[in-house]
Design a protein around this motif. Structure first.
Motif, short mmCIF file in Angstrom:
data_model
loop_
_atom_site.label_atom_id
_atom_site.label_comp_id
_atom_site.label_asym_id
_atom_site.label_seq_id
_atom_site.Cartn_x
_atom_site.Cartn_y
_atom_site.Cartn_z
N VAL A 1 0.82 -1.21 0.00
CA VAL A 1 0.00 0.00 0.00
C VAL A 1 0.85 1.27 0.00
O VAL A 1 0.31 2.37 -0.06
CB VAL A 1 -1.01 0.04 1.18
CG1 VAL A 1 -1.95 -1.15 1.13
CG2 VAL A 1 -0.29 0.14 2.51
N GLN A 2 2.16 1.14 0.05
CA GLN A 2 3.03 2.31 -0.05
C GLN A 2 2.94 2.88 -1.47
O GLN A 2 2.55 2.18 -2.40
CB GLN A 2 4.47 1.93 0.31
CG GLN A 2 4.66 1.60 1.77
CD GLN A 2 4.32 2.78 2.69
OE1 GLN A 2 4.40 3.95 2.32
NE2 GLN A 2 3.89 2.46 3.90
N PRO A 3 3.30 4.12 -1.66
CA PRO A 3 3.11 4.78 -2.97
C PRO A 3 3.75 4.07 -4.16
O PRO A 3 3.22 4.14 -5.26
CB PRO A 3 3.73 6.16 -2.78
CG PRO A 3 3.71 6.40 -1.32
CD PRO A 3 3.84 5.05 -0.66
N THR A 4 4.84 3.36 -3.94
CA THR A 4 5.47 2.63 -5.05
C THR A 4 5.18 1.14 -4.98
O THR A 4 5.68 0.38 -5.79
CB THR A 4 7.00 2.85 -5.07
OG1 THR A 4 7.55 2.33 -3.85
CG2 THR A 4 7.35 4.32 -5.22
N GLY A 5 4.39 0.73 -4.00
CA GLY A 5 4.04 -0.67 -3.86
C GLY A 5 5.10 -1.52 -3.19
O GLY A 5 5.01 -2.74 -3.19
N ALA A 6 6.10 -0.90 -2.59
CA ALA A 6 7.19 -1.65 -1.96
C ALA A 6 7.81 -0.84 -0.82
O ALA A 6 7.75 0.38 -0.81
CB ALA A 6 8.26 -2.00 -2.99
N PHE A 7 8.46 -1.53 0.09
CA PHE A 7 9.10 -0.89 1.23
C PHE A 7 10.28 -0.01 0.83
O PHE A 7 10.66 0.89 1.56
CB PHE A 7 9.58 -1.94 2.25
CG PHE A 7 10.79 -2.71 1.81
CD1 PHE A 7 12.07 -2.28 2.16
CD2 PHE A 7 10.66 -3.86 1.06
CE1 PHE A 7 13.18 -2.99 1.75
CE2 PHE A 7 11.77 -4.57 0.65
CZ PHE A 7 13.04 -4.13 0.99
N LYS A 8 10.85 -0.24 -0.33
CA LYS A 8 12.07 0.48 -0.72
C LYS A 8 11.85 1.98 -0.87
O LYS A 8 12.80 2.74 -0.87
CB LYS A 8 12.64 -0.09 -2.02
CG LYS A 8 13.26 -1.45 -1.79
CD LYS A 8 14.05 -1.91 -2.97
CE LYS A 8 14.70 -3.24 -2.65
NZ LYS A 8 15.62 -3.65 -3.68
N VAL A 9 10.61 2.42 -0.94
CA VAL A 9 10.34 3.86 -1.02
C VAL A 9 10.95 4.58 0.18
O VAL A 9 11.38 5.73 0.07
CB VAL A 9 8.82 4.14 -1.16
CG1 VAL A 9 8.06 3.81 0.11
CG2 VAL A 9 8.59 5.57 -1.60
N ARG A 10 11.05 3.90 1.31
CA ARG A 10 11.64 4.52 2.50
C ARG A 10 13.10 4.88 2.28
O ARG A 10 13.57 5.92 2.73
CB ARG A 10 11.52 3.58 3.69
CG ARG A 10 10.12 3.38 4.17
CD ARG A 10 10.13 2.54 5.45
NE ARG A 10 8.78 2.22 5.83
CZ ARG A 10 8.15 1.12 5.48
NH1 ARG A 10 8.74 0.22 4.73
NH2 ARG A 10 6.91 0.91 5.87
N GLY A 11 13.83 4.02 1.61
CA GLY A 11 15.24 4.28 1.36
C GLY A 11 15.46 5.50 0.50
O GLY A 11 16.31 6.35 0.78
N GLY A 12 14.69 5.61 -0.58
CA GLY A 12 14.82 6.77 -1.46
C GLY A 12 14.46 8.06 -0.76
O GLY A 12 15.16 9.07 -0.90
N LEU A 13 13.37 8.04 0.00
CA LEU A 13 12.97 9.26 0.71
C LEU A 13 13.98 9.66 1.77
O LEU A 13 14.29 10.84 1.93
CB LEU A 13 11.58 9.07 1.34
CG LEU A 13 10.42 9.12 0.37
CD1 LEU A 13 9.15 8.61 1.02
CD2 LEU A 13 10.22 10.54 -0.16
N THR A 14 14.50 8.68 2.49
CA THR A 14 15.50 8.99 3.51
C THR A 14 16.75 9.56 2.88
O THR A 14 17.33 10.53 3.38
CB THR A 14 15.83 7.73 4.34
OG1 THR A 14 14.63 7.24 4.94
CG2 THR A 14 16.84 8.04 5.43
N LEU A 15 17.17 8.98 1.77
CA LEU A 15 18.35 9.49 1.08
C LEU A 15 18.17 10.95 0.68
O LEU A 15 18.98 11.81 1.02
CB LEU A 15 18.64 8.64 -0.16
CG LEU A 15 19.76 9.16 -1.07
CD1 LEU A 15 21.10 9.10 -0.35
CD2 LEU A 15 19.79 8.37 -2.36
#
Length: 169
Positions: free
Chosen positions: A46-60
């Motif tokens: 349910v995250q905007p990109t459909g995967a947990f990895k969105v957290r890594g990009g946003l944090t970066l």
């Protein structure tokens, strides 16, 4: 490179809170019965990109100095990481280039472009795309293991890896 500690994870959570909805976690009686234990499923889909990895990009991108972020980011990927960086770049209004192999999955390619990133097709494998990302663009930051610019200072820096790791947990 320093490994993330619990404080880093908590800090990343605070950084992400304004950008992402909480991830729901549900249990299902049929799954509990099949497993013989109480199971909780965290629905990252349910995250905007459909995967947990969105957290890594946003944090970066959230932890990059604004002047460097404004110059843009470049990465290589064929999937969720590409979408993560593209999504984060859109959130922070930063230019983004994603290098993919020429035979990349068309739906992933389109998804990255729909997020506003420029997709550059280079090479026939992910490794070739990685090696050719330098020709795609020369921003200050990369979200891969090697810096995009080849200077002595760049070789000493760790471009985003710890921040991406903290946000992606």
């Amino acid at each position: 490179m320093r490994l993330p500690c619990f404080t880093d994870v908590l800090r990343a959570g605070q950084t992400l809170r304004p950008h992402l909805p909480p991830t729901p976690a549900w249990s299902y009686p049929a799954l509990d019965a099949a497993c013989g234990a109480h199971v909780v499923v965290k629905h990252e889909n349910v995250q905007p990109t459909g995967a947990f990895k969105v957290r890594g990009g946003l944090t970066l991108l959230a932890t990059m100095p604004a002047a460097e972020r404004d110059r843009g980011v470049v990465t290589y990927s064929t999937g969720n990481h590409a979408q993560s960086i593209a999504y984060a770049a859109r959130e922070f209004r930063a230019p983004c280039t994603v290098v993919m192999p020429e035979g990349a999955n068309e739906s992933k390619h389109r998804a990255v472009e729909a997020l506003g990133a420029t997709v550059v097709l280079r090479g026939t494998t992910l490794e070739e795309a990685r090696d050719r990302r330098h020709a795609a663009r020369q921003p200050v930051w990369c979200s891969a293991r090697q810096p995009c610019r080849r200077t002595r200072a760049d070789r000493r820096r760790r471009y985003g890896l710890p921040r991406t790791a903290h946000g992606g947990t």
